[in-house]
Design an enzyme around this catalytic site. Structure first.
Site, PDB file in Angstrom:
ATOM      1  N   ARG A 197       0.835  -1.188   0.000  1.00  0.00           N
ATOM      2  CA  ARG A 197       0.000   0.000   0.000  1.00  0.00           C
ATOM      3  C   ARG A 197       0.881   1.254   0.000  1.00  0.00           C
ATOM      4  O   ARG A 197       2.073   1.195   0.330  1.00  0.00           O
ATOM      5  CB  ARG A 197      -0.903   0.028   1.236  1.00  0.00           C
ATOM      6  CG  ARG A 197      -1.848  -1.161   1.358  1.00  0.00           C
ATOM      7  CD  ARG A 197      -2.631  -1.075   2.653  1.00  0.00           C
ATOM      8  NE  ARG A 197      -3.606  -2.156   2.797  1.00  0.00           N
ATOM      9  CZ  ARG A 197      -3.321  -3.321   3.394  1.00  0.00           C
ATOM     10  NH1 ARG A 197      -2.123  -3.522   3.912  1.00  0.00           N
ATOM     11  NH2 ARG A 197      -4.252  -4.261   3.501  1.00  0.00           N
ATOM     12  N   LYS A 222      -2.165  -1.763   7.546  1.00  0.00           N
ATOM     13  CA  LYS A 222      -3.467  -1.155   7.795  1.00  0.00           C
ATOM     14  C   LYS A 222      -4.301  -1.981   8.766  1.00  0.00           C
ATOM     15  O   LYS A 222      -5.039  -1.440   9.592  1.00  0.00           O
ATOM     16  CB  LYS A 222      -4.203  -0.990   6.465  1.00  0.00           C
ATOM     17  CG  LYS A 222      -5.568  -0.348   6.557  1.00  0.00           C
ATOM     18  CD  LYS A 222      -6.202  -0.253   5.187  1.00  0.00           C
ATOM     19  CE  LYS A 222      -7.596   0.360   5.251  1.00  0.00           C
ATOM     20  NZ  LYS A 222      -8.227   0.433   3.912  1.00  0.00           N
ATOM     21  N   HIS A 275      -3.796   3.368  -5.697  1.00  0.00           N
ATOM     22  CA  HIS A 275      -4.229   2.138  -5.031  1.00  0.00           C
ATOM     23  C   HIS A 275      -4.598   1.050  -6.034  1.00  0.00           C
ATOM     24  O   HIS A 275      -4.573  -0.144  -5.697  1.00  0.00           O
ATOM     25  CB  HIS A 275      -5.418   2.428  -4.108  1.00  0.00           C
ATOM     26  CG  HIS A 275      -5.731   1.291  -3.181  1.00  0.00           C
ATOM     27  ND1 HIS A 275      -4.897   0.896  -2.154  1.00  0.00           N
ATOM     28  CD2 HIS A 275      -6.796   0.440  -3.129  1.00  0.00           C
ATOM     29  CE1 HIS A 275      -5.428  -0.128  -1.509  1.00  0.00           C
ATOM     30  NE2 HIS A 275      -6.579  -0.421  -2.082  1.00  0.00           N
ATOM     31  N   ARG A 278      -2.198  -1.818  -6.500  1.00  0.00           N
ATOM     32  CA  ARG A 278      -2.295  -2.970  -5.591  1.00  0.00           C
ATOM     33  C   ARG A 278      -3.235  -4.023  -6.169  1.00  0.00           C
ATOM     34  O   ARG A 278      -2.950  -5.222  -6.113  1.00  0.00           O
ATOM     35  CB  ARG A 278      -2.760  -2.502  -4.213  1.00  0.00           C
ATOM     36  CG  ARG A 278      -2.881  -3.599  -3.170  1.00  0.00           C
ATOM     37  CD  ARG A 278      -2.990  -2.980  -1.775  1.00  0.00           C
ATOM     38  NE  ARG A 278      -3.531  -3.890  -0.791  1.00  0.00           N
ATOM     39  CZ  ARG A 278      -2.820  -4.797  -0.124  1.00  0.00           C
ATOM     40  NH1 ARG A 278      -1.543  -4.921  -0.370  1.00  0.00           N
ATOM     41  NH2 ARG A 278      -3.394  -5.569   0.770  1.00  0.00           N
ATOM     42  N   HIS A 301      -3.739  -9.824   3.151  1.00  0.00           N
ATOM     43  CA  HIS A 301      -5.167  -9.953   3.428  1.00  0.00           C
ATOM     44  C   HIS A 301      -5.406 -11.105   4.396  1.00  0.00           C
ATOM     45  O   HIS A 301      -4.823 -12.177   4.272  1.00  0.00           O
ATOM     46  CB  HIS A 301      -5.943 -10.190   2.128  1.00  0.00           C
ATOM     47  CG  HIS A 301      -6.037  -8.971   1.266  1.00  0.00           C
ATOM     48  ND1 HIS A 301      -5.451  -8.880   0.026  1.00  0.00           N
ATOM     49  CD2 HIS A 301      -6.632  -7.774   1.484  1.00  0.00           C
ATOM     50  CE1 HIS A 301      -5.685  -7.690  -0.496  1.00  0.00           C
ATOM     51  NE2 HIS A 301      -6.400  -7.005   0.374  1.00  0.00           N
ATOM     52  N   TYR A 310      -9.599  -7.973  -4.606  1.00  0.00           N
ATOM     53  CA  TYR A 310      -8.426  -7.392  -5.247  1.00  0.00           C
ATOM     54  C   TYR A 310      -7.929  -8.205  -6.437  1.00  0.00           C
ATOM     55  O   TYR A 310      -7.012  -7.781  -7.132  1.00  0.00           O
ATOM     56  CB  TYR A 310      -7.284  -7.245  -4.230  1.00  0.00           C
ATOM     57  CG  TYR A 310      -7.422  -6.025  -3.362  1.00  0.00           C
ATOM     58  CD1 TYR A 310      -6.689  -4.878  -3.623  1.00  0.00           C
ATOM     59  CD2 TYR A 310      -8.309  -6.002  -2.291  1.00  0.00           C
ATOM     60  CE1 TYR A 310      -6.822  -3.743  -2.834  1.00  0.00           C
ATOM     61  CE2 TYR A 310      -8.447  -4.876  -1.494  1.00  0.00           C
ATOM     62  CZ  TYR A 310      -7.701  -3.757  -1.766  1.00  0.00           C
ATOM     63  OH  TYR A 310      -7.848  -2.626  -0.993  1.00  0.00           O
TER      64      TYR A 310
END
Length: 327
Positions: A197, A222, A275, A278, A301, A310
């Site tokens: 990220r 995150k 973003h 990603r 994740h 994603y």
């Protein structure tokens, strides 16, 4: 929360509240049952309001404490800080918590929809609801959480995420090379080769990188979980070409980074967000043949549902596989 059911020709209403016994009443007419339920809920909410002399907490008090204790305690960029500043400037912020209603939040929602996209307004409302939840459940502050949770969220159009072509990526890389600060160029190449990220890239320090072992450590992501990221040949080339070996790998502030990316995107003619790199990087992991656990290790994740949002398979690539396969 009141529930209704018809039983033996009459309407039974039951009110449940956390930590209290359920209360049940029976009425001949459903309208009478609904009226009693609403009256009982209002009375229960009023009894929850603790007094502090002649005053109570306001929404602004919630937002200030939430920013200090929750937002600043986790690794994220300035988006949450910005949303809190916007909410604190709104008239609803001055309202005492026991008077804050769905009507106030709806007015804020409608005002924001005039200047922001529905997806942005949804993020504002989710942040507000989480702050109120923390205030009620952890701090014991008076919040009409059950009522405010009923706020209608704006409808957000679900758009497919377009894949980033090699030509698009090369165009923005070329535009980044024309900038004086190489930070954007480095960030673009790290993003596409490591799935990191933006905030993770900007916080990356040379002490977190082991070129000999071909890996780097993201100390705090995150979601709050550290992870070890294996370095691809492309990432090794990027990091190996840099002269500095101390301090931050990418030396640029968040504001300067946003401005640099905006300039590079405009001059290159691409439309994707940073973003989106990603999304593209994770999609490429599966096209390389990595398994789901391997892709999760790289992306960070925690669940398959998050990872699935994603991953965007290339339809043409799949069509080619189908054409070459035998049934």
């Amino acid at each position: 929360m009141a529930t209704f059911r018809k039983r033996n020709g009459k309407w039974q209403v039951q009110i449940r509240r956390t930590g209290e016994h359920a209360v049940t009443r029976t009425f001949t007419l459903k309208a009478d049952a609904a009226a009693w339920a609403r009256s009982a809920e209002l009375a229960a909410e009023a009894s929850d309001v603790p007094k502090q002399g002649n005053c109570t907490y306001s929404l602004d008090d919630v937002l200030q404490r939430y920013e200090k204790e929750v937002v600043q305690g986790r690794e994220s960029d300035s988006s949450e800080d910005f949303m809190i500043r916007v909410m604190r400037r709104d008239p609803m912020a001055s309202k005492p918590l026991h008077l804050l209603s769905t009507t106030d939040v709806a007015a804020y929602r409608d005002a924001r929809l005039k200047v922001s996209k529905p997806s942005s307004v949804v993020r504002h409302l989710r942040l507000l609801l989480h702050a109120l939840k923390v205030a009620k459940q952890e701090w014991g502050w008076p919040v009409k959480l059950d009522d405010i949770r009923r706020i209608r969220m704006p409808k957000v159009a679900i758009k497919p995420v377009a894949r980033i072509s090699e030509s698009e990526f090369e165009r923005i890389c070329e535009a980044s090379r024309r900038l004086k600060n190489p930070a954007l160029r480095i960030s673009l190449e790290l993003a596409i080769s490591t799935c990191m990220r933006r905030g993770e890239i900007l916080r990356l320090d040379w002490s977190d990188i082991d070129l000999g072992a071909r890996r780097l450590l993201i100390r705090s992501a995150k979601n709050g979980h550290p992870r070890m990221v294996p370095l691809s040949p492309q990432a090794m080339t990027v990091l190996g070409s840099l002269p500095h070996r101390e301090g931050p790998v990418v030396q640029i502030t968040l504001v300067a980074f946003k401005l640099a990316f905006a300039r590079a995107r405009k001059s290159s003619g691409v439309t994707f967000r940073f973003h989106d790199l990603r999304h593209e990087a994770i999609s490429r992991l599966f096209e390389m043949g990595l398994t789901v656990p391997e892709a999760q290790l790289v992306s960070g994740h925690r669940t398959l549902s998050q990872l699935g949002r994603y991953s965007h398979p290339d339809v043409q690539r799949i069509a080619g596989k189908l054409e070459s396969s035998r049934w």
